[in-house]
Enzyme design. Sequence first.
Site, mmCIF file in Angstrom:
data_model
loop_
_atom_site.group_PDB
_atom_site.id
_atom_site.type_symbol
_atom_site.label_atom_id
_atom_site.label_comp_id
_atom_site.label_asym_id
_atom_site.label_seq_id
_atom_site.Cartn_x
_atom_site.Cartn_y
_atom_site.Cartn_z
ATOM 1 C CD GLU A 94 1.871 -5.161 5.623
ATOM 2 O OE1 GLU A 94 2.759 -5.998 5.863
ATOM 3 O OE2 GLU A 94 1.057 -5.276 4.685
ATOM 4 N N GLY A 103 0.665 -4.963 1.045
ATOM 5 C CA GLY A 103 -0.573 -5.065 0.272
ATOM 6 C C GLY A 103 -0.390 -5.792 -1.055
ATOM 7 C CD GLU A 118 -2.179 -7.301 3.309
ATOM 8 O OE1 GLU A 118 -1.814 -6.143 3.049
ATOM 9 O OE2 GLU A 118 -2.859 -7.587 4.310
ATOM 10 C CB ALA A 154 -0.899 -0.014 1.224
HETATM 11 N N1 CAA Z 1 4.456 3.216 -1.074
HETATM 12 C C1 CAA Z 1 4.816 4.375 -1.682
HETATM 13 N N2 CAA Z 1 5.872 4.469 -2.504
HETATM 14 C C2 CAA Z 1 6.610 3.378 -2.713
HETATM 15 C C3 CAA Z 1 6.306 2.156 -2.119
HETATM 16 C C4 CAA Z 1 5.163 2.086 -1.265
HETATM 17 N N3 CAA Z 1 4.767 0.948 -0.685
HETATM 18 N N4 CAA Z 1 7.226 1.239 -2.505
HETATM 19 C C5 CAA Z 1 8.061 1.880 -3.321
HETATM 20 N N5 CAA Z 1 7.693 3.166 -3.460
HETATM 21 C C6 CAA Z 1 8.357 4.207 -4.256
HETATM 22 C C7 CAA Z 1 9.596 4.713 -3.556
HETATM 23 O O1 CAA Z 1 9.274 5.690 -2.583
HETATM 24 C C8 CAA Z 1 10.371 5.280 -4.722
HETATM 25 O O2 CAA Z 1 9.821 6.519 -5.065
HETATM 26 P P1 CAA Z 1 10.789 7.764 -5.502
HETATM 27 O O3 CAA Z 1 11.483 7.278 -6.755
HETATM 28 O O4 CAA Z 1 9.852 8.880 -5.738
HETATM 29 O O5 CAA Z 1 11.748 7.953 -4.372
HETATM 30 C C9 CAA Z 1 10.028 4.323 -5.861
HETATM 31 O O6 CAA Z 1 8.843 3.660 -5.459
HETATM 32 C C10 CAA Z 1 11.100 3.290 -6.072
HETATM 33 O O7 CAA Z 1 11.330 2.633 -4.837
HETATM 34 P P2 CAA Z 1 12.794 2.503 -4.203
HETATM 35 O O8 CAA Z 1 13.677 3.604 -4.633
HETATM 36 O O9 CAA Z 1 12.621 2.312 -2.727
HETATM 37 O O10 CAA Z 1 13.288 1.144 -4.904
HETATM 38 P P3 CAA Z 1 14.317 0.086 -4.329
HETATM 39 O O11 CAA Z 1 14.602 -0.857 -5.429
HETATM 40 O O12 CAA Z 1 15.457 0.743 -3.652
HETATM 41 O O13 CAA Z 1 13.490 -0.711 -3.196
HETATM 42 C C11 CAA Z 1 11.566 -1.847 -2.271
HETATM 43 C C12 CAA Z 1 12.379 -1.474 -3.555
HETATM 44 C C13 CAA Z 1 12.386 -2.806 -1.426
HETATM 45 C C14 CAA Z 1 10.294 -2.506 -2.730
HETATM 46 C C15 CAA Z 1 11.284 -0.555 -1.485
HETATM 47 O O14 CAA Z 1 10.723 0.411 -2.360
HETATM 48 C C16 CAA Z 1 10.338 -0.773 -0.351
HETATM 49 O O15 CAA Z 1 10.739 -1.269 0.699
HETATM 50 N N6 CAA Z 1 9.061 -0.350 -0.522
HETATM 51 C C17 CAA Z 1 8.072 -0.401 0.542
HETATM 52 C C18 CAA Z 1 7.612 -1.813 0.788
HETATM 53 C C19 CAA Z 1 6.638 -1.832 1.932
HETATM 54 O O16 CAA Z 1 6.965 -1.537 3.055
HETATM 55 N N7 CAA Z 1 5.393 -2.228 1.641
HETATM 56 C C20 CAA Z 1 4.340 -2.331 2.633
HETATM 57 C C21 CAA Z 1 3.564 -1.069 2.671
HETATM 58 S S1 CAA Z 1 2.443 -1.053 4.027
HETATM 59 C C22 CAA Z 1 1.099 -1.917 3.490
HETATM 60 O O17 CAA Z 1 1.108 -2.565 2.480
HETATM 61 C C23 CAA Z 1 -0.101 -1.807 4.393
HETATM 62 C C24 CAA Z 1 -1.191 -2.748 4.135
HETATM 63 O O18 CAA Z 1 -1.107 -3.925 4.431
HETATM 64 C C25 CAA Z 1 -2.449 -2.263 3.582
#
Ligand code: CAA
Length: 258
Positions: A131, A108, A111, A63
Site C-alpha cells: 500500500e 487487502g 488483510e 483492494a
Molecule cells: N486491483 C485491481 N486490479 C488488479 C489488482 C488490484 N489490486 N491486482 C491485479 N489486478 C488486475 C491487473 O490490473 C490485471 O488486469 P488486466 O488484465 O485487465 O490488465 C490482472 O489483474 C492481472 O494482473 P497482472 O497482469 O498485474 O498480473 P501479474 O502476474 O503480472 O502480477 C501482481 C500479479 C504482482 C499481483 C500484480 O497484479 C499486482 O502487483 N497487483 C496489485 C497488488 C497490490 O498492490 N495490492 C494492494 C492494493 S491496495 C490495498 O489493498 C488497499 C487496502 O489495504 C485496502
Amino acid sequence: MGLLLYEEKGHVGILTINRPEALNALNSALIDALSVKLDEISATTIRCLIVTGTGEKSFVAGADISEMKDMNPEEAEAFSAAGNVAMEKVERLHMPVIAAVNGFALGGGLELALACDIRLCSENAMFGLPEVGLGIPPGYGGVQRLARIIGIAKAKELAFTTDRIKAPEALALGLVSAVYPLGELMDAAMQMADKIASNSPMGVWAAKVVANSSVGLPLTKTAGLEVPLFGECFNTNDQKQAMTAFLEKRKPEPFMGK
Ligand code: CAA
C-alpha cells in the site's frame, strides 16, 4: 458466476473469492457481497469455514486499485470502513476460519488472510503489504493484525518497505501454519477443517472467543475470561458424554453442538 462461491461439505463451508480477471481483487461490490455472505454464514451451523481464491495464481491481490484511484477522502474512508467491517465479521464468526492462501495475498488480500484464525498456503504463495507504494497505508486492519501475529518490528518492516515474502519465510515467521504443493492445499485445509469440526463446537467456540478477546491485553486484564464460557459448556450433553466416554475408556459419540 458470482463474485463469491460458497459450498458446504459436511460441517465445513468453503467460501471462494471469485474475481479471477482481477486476481480476485476486492472491489466495493465484492466487499458488500462478502459482508452479506458472512452474515448468512454466521447463521448456519457449520463448524469450520475455509476461505480461498479462484484460480492457481492468486488468493486475493488486494483492494481494487482501479476503483480506488479517483476516490475522494470521504469515499476512501467509506471504502476502508466497509473493508474493516467485513474483516471483523470474518474474525468474529462463531466457527474457526482457515485461509487457504493459493497464491498472491497482497494488501487487502493479506488483510483478509490475517482476519482468519489459521493460515495455510501453497508453495507459490506470496505475501506483502504494497500500500505505501500506492500512497496509502494498509486500510483493512492489516498492520494491527500482522503485528499481533509476527511481532510489531517485522510487521512495520513489511508495511514500510512493501517487501514481498514467499511461503518458506511466511512459515518461518509464523504467518502461516504450513505450506503445501498447490494441488494439495485444499485437501490439507479440508483435513484440518474436518478435524476441527469433529470437536465440540462449544468448546472450539469458547477457545476462539478467549483467544480473540485476550490477545494483546495484559493477563491482569483478561485472567478469568474463560470462567463463564467454561461453565456454560457444562450445560451441554457434548461435555457430559465426552467425559463419560473418557472415563469408560471409549471414544466419545459424535459431538452434536448441544
Ligand atoms: N486491483 C485491481 N486490479 C488488479 C489488482 C488490484 N489490486 N491486482 C491485479 N489486478 C488486475 C491487473 O490490473 C490485471 O488486469 P488486466 O488484465 O485487465 O490488465 C490482472 O489483474 C492481472 O494482473 P497482472 O497482469 O498485474 O498480473 P501479474 O502476474 O503480472 O502480477 C501482481 C500479479 C504482482 C499481483 C500484480 O497484479 C499486482 O502487483 N497487483 C496489485 C497488488 C497490490 O498492490 N495490492 C494492494 C492494493 S491496495 C490495498 O489493498 C488497499 C487496502 O489495504 C485496502
